[in-house]
Design a protein around this motif. Structure first.
Motif, PDB file in Angstrom:
ATOM      1  N   ASN A 101      28.457  24.785  44.083  1.00  0.00           N
ATOM      2  CA  ASN A 101      28.664  24.852  45.542  1.00  0.00           C
ATOM      3  C   ASN A 101      29.531  23.711  46.063  1.00  0.00           C
ATOM      4  N   LYS A 102      30.492  23.325  45.220  1.00  0.00           N
ATOM      5  CA  LYS A 102      31.440  22.274  45.616  1.00  0.00           C
ATOM      6  C   LYS A 102      32.865  22.782  45.391  1.00  0.00           C
ATOM      7  N   PRO A 103      33.792  22.377  46.257  1.00  0.00           N
ATOM      8  CA  PRO A 103      35.186  22.801  46.043  1.00  0.00           C
ATOM      9  C   PRO A 103      35.760  22.154  44.775  1.00  0.00           C
ATOM     10  N   VAL A 104      36.570  22.904  44.048  1.00  0.00           N
ATOM     11  CA  VAL A 104      37.218  22.399  42.828  1.00  0.00           C
ATOM     12  C   VAL A 104      38.725  22.449  43.061  1.00  0.00           C
ATOM     13  N   HIS A 105      39.382  21.333  42.826  1.00  0.00           N
ATOM     14  CA  HIS A 105      40.813  21.245  43.133  1.00  0.00           C
ATOM     15  C   HIS A 105      41.708  21.367  41.905  1.00  0.00           C
ATOM     16  N   LYS A 106      41.145  21.163  40.718  1.00  0.00           N
ATOM     17  CA  LYS A 106      41.945  21.243  39.489  1.00  0.00           C
ATOM     18  C   LYS A 106      41.503  22.429  38.648  1.00  0.00           C
ATOM     19  N   PHE A 107      42.471  23.176  38.187  1.00  0.00           N
ATOM     20  CA  PHE A 107      42.174  24.375  37.397  1.00  0.00           C
ATOM     21  C   PHE A 107      41.317  24.041  36.181  1.00  0.00           C
ATOM     22  N   GLU A 108      41.649  22.934  35.506  1.00  0.00           N
ATOM     23  CA  GLU A 108      40.943  22.593  34.268  1.00  0.00           C
ATOM     24  C   GLU A 108      39.474  22.234  34.494  1.00  0.00           C
ATOM     25  N   ASN A 109      39.084  22.008  35.748  1.00  0.00           N
ATOM     26  CA  ASN A 109      37.683  21.670  36.043  1.00  0.00           C
ATOM     27  C   ASN A 109      36.855  22.866  36.516  1.00  0.00           C
ATOM     28  N   VAL A 110      37.497  24.025  36.626  1.00  0.00           N
ATOM     29  CA  VAL A 110      36.790  25.208  37.110  1.00  0.00           C
ATOM     30  C   VAL A 110      35.844  25.730  36.031  1.00  0.00           C
ATOM     31  N   LYS A 111      34.578  25.958  36.404  1.00  0.00           N
ATOM     32  CA  LYS A 111      33.574  26.442  35.450  1.00  0.00           C
ATOM     33  C   LYS A 111      33.330  27.941  35.549  1.00  0.00           C
ATOM     34  N   CYS A 112      33.843  28.568  36.610  1.00  0.00           N
ATOM     35  CA  CYS A 112      33.573  29.998  36.788  1.00  0.00           C
ATOM     36  C   CYS A 112      34.690  30.649  37.601  1.00  0.00           C
ATOM     37  N   TRP A 113      35.050  31.875  37.222  1.00  0.00           N
ATOM     38  CA  TRP A 113      36.046  32.657  37.951  1.00  0.00           C
ATOM     39  C   TRP A 113      35.523  34.072  38.167  1.00  0.00           C
ATOM     40  N   TRP A 114      35.883  34.647  39.294  1.00  0.00           N
ATOM     41  CA  TRP A 114      35.686  36.077  39.516  1.00  0.00           C
ATOM     42  C   TRP A 114      37.013  36.738  39.156  1.00  0.00           C
ATOM     43  N   VAL A 115      37.026  37.524  38.080  1.00  0.00           N
ATOM     44  CA  VAL A 115      38.277  38.048  37.521  1.00  0.00           C
ATOM     45  C   VAL A 115      38.540  39.451  38.049  1.00  0.00           C
ATOM     46  N   ASN A 116      39.714  39.581  38.663  1.00  0.00           N
ATOM     47  CA  ASN A 116      40.137  40.833  39.287  1.00  0.00           C
ATOM     48  C   ASN A 116      41.354  41.361  38.537  1.00  0.00           C
ATOM     49  N   ASN A 117      41.391  42.648  38.232  1.00  0.00           N
ATOM     50  CA  ASN A 117      42.569  43.236  37.596  1.00  0.00           C
ATOM     51  C   ASN A 117      43.594  43.581  38.669  1.00  0.00           C
ATOM     52  N   SER A 118      44.759  42.976  38.568  1.00  0.00           N
ATOM     53  CA  SER A 118      45.766  43.166  39.622  1.00  0.00           C
ATOM     54  C   SER A 118      46.316  44.583  39.635  1.00  0.00           C
ATOM     55  N   ILE A 119      46.209  45.296  38.485  1.00  0.00           N
ATOM     56  CA  ILE A 119      46.590  46.712  38.489  1.00  0.00           C
ATOM     57  C   ILE A 119      45.341  47.492  38.883  1.00  0.00           C
ATOM     58  N   SER A 120      45.250  47.846  40.120  1.00  0.00           N
ATOM     59  CA  SER A 120      44.009  48.432  40.642  1.00  0.00           C
ATOM     60  C   SER A 120      44.176  49.900  40.966  1.00  0.00           C
ATOM     61  N   HIS A 121      43.071  50.621  40.858  1.00  0.00           N
ATOM     62  CA  HIS A 121      43.075  52.030  41.225  1.00  0.00           C
ATOM     63  C   HIS A 121      43.004  52.200  42.746  1.00  0.00           C
ATOM     64  N   ASP A 122      42.698  51.121  43.438  1.00  0.00           N
ATOM     65  CA  ASP A 122      42.569  51.216  44.894  1.00  0.00           C
ATOM     66  C   ASP A 122      43.154  49.948  45.505  1.00  0.00           C
ATOM     67  N   ILE A 123      44.310  50.071  46.108  1.00  0.00           N
ATOM     68  CA  ILE A 123      45.026  48.901  46.620  1.00  0.00           C
ATOM     69  C   ILE A 123      44.206  48.128  47.634  1.00  0.00           C
ATOM     70  N   GLU A 124      43.267  48.784  48.307  1.00  0.00           N
ATOM     71  CA  GLU A 124      42.485  48.095  49.325  1.00  0.00           C
ATOM     72  C   GLU A 124      41.696  46.936  48.732  1.00  0.00           C
ATOM     73  N   SER A 125      41.303  47.075  47.447  1.00  0.00           N
ATOM     74  CA  SER A 125      40.530  45.995  46.830  1.00  0.00           C
ATOM     75  C   SER A 125      41.418  44.845  46.392  1.00  0.00           C
ATOM     76  N   ASP A 126      42.696  45.127  46.123  1.00  0.00           N
ATOM     77  CA  ASP A 126      43.591  44.073  45.668  1.00  0.00           C
ATOM     78  C   ASP A 126      43.874  43.043  46.748  1.00  0.00           C
ATOM     79  N   GLY A 127      43.748  43.450  47.999  1.00  0.00           N
ATOM     80  CA  GLY A 127      44.035  42.516  49.080  1.00  0.00           C
ATOM     81  C   GLY A 127      43.104  41.332  49.117  1.00  0.00           C
ATOM     82  N   ILE A 128      41.989  41.402  48.376  1.00  0.00           N
ATOM     83  CA  ILE A 128      41.015  40.311  48.375  1.00  0.00           C
ATOM     84  C   ILE A 128      41.656  39.013  47.903  1.00  0.00           C
ATOM     85  N   VAL A 129      42.538  39.133  46.916  1.00  0.00           N
ATOM     86  CA  VAL A 129      43.162  37.937  46.352  1.00  0.00           C
ATOM     87  C   VAL A 129      43.867  37.141  47.440  1.00  0.00           C
TER      88      VAL A 129
END
Length: 697
Positions: A369-397
């Motif tokens: 629950n703290k902001p992370v400023h460096k990529f190498e320190n990130v412990k978790c990602w929510w991974v989204n596939n940019s090739i989406s079946h529904d463009i409405e979900s891609d706008g989240i990025v």
């Protein structure tokens, strides 16, 4: 807006970097790919009469001027140290870098990639000319920087994550995406040139990234569209991308999770597609990433979709994805989050918005629950596939991207994550290098094209109207052409078309046929002109390749001549060295033989003395006895003992004669050993000489 010259220089530099990377001459690490460019700048400075500088920023200005590449000073310092180590010898220092960043540059020539530089320039010119012609054929507006800006989009996205640089490359690149997509199938040679520029643009991210600090204990939470792609219900390229991330993630210890709510959302999506299996014609034509398109490709029935929905958890088990079953706490947090409030305005339903907010809450919790400023320190990602079946979900990025003050966002596209992993780990680079460029470009094309598609709701309504009013007057070909017109952005008033269906069915069918006829004429004319264009440019490419071959052959001849000359000179040096070695060996052997001759002479003399001694000793003894005998005969005496032995003068006389005879014999032997040189030489021949005294050959 950047001018044409700058854009062309960038493209040439990207092409060069790809060539250097593909040559695989990287021994000191990723910064090696920039060494030839910096060396060439040193050569240019030298040619312009600059032989020293107060700061290496002067060298940086040259990389900017000639290659449109901004190398940070700390990175440039490291590159220059590598160059200094490479070009300096014990006797001559061509480039000296001082601790205060001042430098001295002596005469320095670097022409290693001049021919490749010329080839890259011509390739970029051809590509830009080809893009201009493509826009003309399709009646699209032309922007000279468009194709390079489009290719740079992934670089901008990567820079956002690894260097907190803002993503300022957010224009509409639909035309450019169509250009690349067209030549991906129409001309492998042209597509390879585009891939080189894409690869070079990604490689420049090395200047912002310090990959050795990357963490490996990372948790990846997968979004709905990632799982759908993983199960091959998107495009083949999308499936390959997602499975590649799974493979690499497993090899470096990543953990994979998915919320039970995501599983439920996917099940609902699959069942919805099954129910509308025979009712979705336009959607599958318009959107290549639609699940029904995958069904047609894989020959899946609606029953197969239902079965996949029922067995979804078992289907993801081989990928080591763990389902998080209890999500009530996440749901309660998400319901009151600002992300949920924001997403409700964008997502198709509150349920979808709540699901996305829950995923964000999960990632926040994993990050402490703290902001992370460096990529190498990130412990978790929510991974989204940019090739989406529904463009409405891609706008989240884009919706959830935050500025550097708030740290990195919780979500990342799978191709961005793959690119960063590729940059950060050389062992991964070797295994995915041949694929990741094609995967990245394909993702970029699909993501860009999807951004401009009509909303799924509008397409679904059009599908329903087509199904409702379709008869013999509307063919499947008409529906396909109408879909192409929508996908190409040539038919924008789809909502009015849907309204027309409700008011006047005949007018609706007539409009569908009219749009199909328009598209048919366009496709016939465009197909003819594109075929001509591709043919012309293939000839240009072939001529360029022949020109390159001639240059390479000429260069090979020059290299052979230089090598032959160097070989001849080296052979002469070796021959002279061998001759000198032989002379030294002969001199050494002669000195040794001279020493051996002296020692051998001494040895022989000793042997001869010993040989003579064998005669001298008996001769002396016999001579003494003879003297005694003669002395006694003459009346002398040596005492009683001698008197007893020699009291008879006759005996003494006989003994004297015997001793005299022996003496004469011994004297004769002594003569043979001392004065008879022939006899002495014969004896010398019988002497066995030790090996250490023999003459060396």
């Amino acid at each position: 807006m950047e001018n044409k010259s700058i854009i062309s220089k960038k493209a040439v530099t990207y092409s060069l970097l790809a060539h250097i990377n593909n040559s695989r001459r990287l021994s000191n690490g990723p910064l090696d790919i920039f060494i030839p460019i910096v060396k060439k700048c040193l050569h240019i400075m030298n040619c312009e009469g600059q032989f020293k500088g107060e700061n290496i920023s002067e060298i940086s200005s040259y990389t900017n001027k000639y290659y449109e590449i901004d190398i940070p000073i700390p990175v440039l310092r490291n590159i220059l140290r590598l160059i200094s180590k490479d070009v300096n010898t014990k006797d001559d220092a061509a480039f000296i870098l001082h601790n205060d960043d001042s430098f001295i540059l002596k005469k320095y020539v670097f022409e290693d990639f001049d021919s490749q530089l010329e080839e890259s320039k011509k390739s970029v010119e051809y590509l830009q000319k080809l893009f201009k012609e493509f826009c003309s054929v399709n009646k699209y507006p032309y922007h000279n920087d468009g194709i390079i800006k489009f290719i740079e989009k992934n670089k901008a996205s990567i820079s956002y994550y690894i260097a907190n640089k803002p993503t300022s490359n957010g224009g509409d690149y639909t035309i450019e995406a169509k250009f690349v997509d067209f030549f991906r199938n129409a001309s492998p040679e042209i597509y390879e040139q585009i891939k080189d520029i894409y690869l070079g643009s990604i490689l420049t991210s090395y200047l912002d990234f310090h990959p050795s600090e990357l963490k490996l204990d990372v948790d990846l939470l997968f979004d709905t569209n990632f799982i759908v792609s993983l199960l091959d219900l998107n495009t083949p390229e999308s499936t390959k991308t997602c499975r590649q991330l799974i493979s690499i993630g497993e090899s470096i210890g990543f953990k994979f999770h998915v919320l039970q709510d995501t599983i439920d959302e996917i099940k609902g999506l699959l069942r919805f597609k099954s129910e509308n299996y025979d009712k979705s014609i336009v959607q599958s034509f318009v959107n290549k990433e639609d699940i029904l398109n995958a069904c047609y490709r894989l020959n899946l029935s609606k029953t197969d979709l239902e079965r996949m929905a029922d067995n979804l958890v078992q289907a993801i088990l081989p990928f080591n994805i763990v389902v998080i079953p209890h999500t009530d706490s996440l749901r309660n947090k998400a319901r009151y989050s600002k992300e949920f409030t924001t997403l409700k305005s964008y997502r198709s339903s509150d349920k979808s918005a709540l699901h996305d907010a829950m995923c964000i809450e999960y990632v926040k919790g994993q990050r402490g629950n703290k902001p992370v400023h460096k990529f190498e320190n990130v412990k978790c990602w929510w991974v989204n596939n940019s090739i989406s079946h529904d463009i409405e979900s891609d706008g989240i990025v884009s919706i959830l991207k935050k500025g550097s003050d708030h740290g990195l966002p919780e979500i990342i596209k799978v191709d961005d994550l793959l690119n960063i992993l590729w940059l950060s780990m050389p062992n991964i680079s070797k295994s995915v290098d041949s694929d990741f460029v094609d995967v990245g470009l394909t993702s970029l094309i699909a993501y860009t094209l999807n951004q401009n598609l009509p909303k799924a709701r509008i397409i679904k309504e059009l599908d329903d109207n087509i199904q409702k009013y379709k008869d013999a007057s509307i063919s499947d070909r008409d529906v396909y052409l109408l879909s192409s017109r929508i996908a190409n952005g040539q038919l924008k008033d789809i909502e009015k078309l849907n309204e027309m269906a409700d008011k006047d069915a005949e007018m609706f069918k007539q409009r569908v046929r009219e749009e199909a006829d328009k598209q048919n004429k366009i496709e016939i004319e465009r197909g003819r002109r594109l075929e001509e264009m591709v043919g012309e440019f293939k000839k240009s490419i072939e001529e360029l390749q022949r020109h390159k071959k001639r240059i390479d052959e000429k260069k090979e001849i020059q290299i052979k001549e230089v090598m032959d000359s160097q070989t001849s000179a080296l052979q002469k040096i070796v021959a002279d060295k061998d001759k000198r070695i032989r002379e030294l060996e002969e001199e050494s052997k002669e000195r040794q033989n001279k020493t051996r001759r002296i020692l051998r002479s001494v040895f022989i003399k000793k042997k001869i003395r010993k040989w003579r001694r064998k005669t001298w000793i008996p001769l002396v003894i016999v001579t003494i006895l003879l003297a005694i005998s003669i002395f006694y005969i003459c009346g002398g005496s040596f005492g009683n003992r001698c008197s007893e032995i020699l009291d008879n003068k006759i005996v003494s006389s006989i003994m004297a004669l015997i001793f005299a005879a022996i003496d004469c014999f011994l004297i004769k032997g002594l003569y043979d050993k001392c004065l008879n040189y022939g006899n002495i030489e014969k004896y010398k021949e019988t002497i066995e000489i030790p090996d250490n005294l023999k003459e060396l050959d």
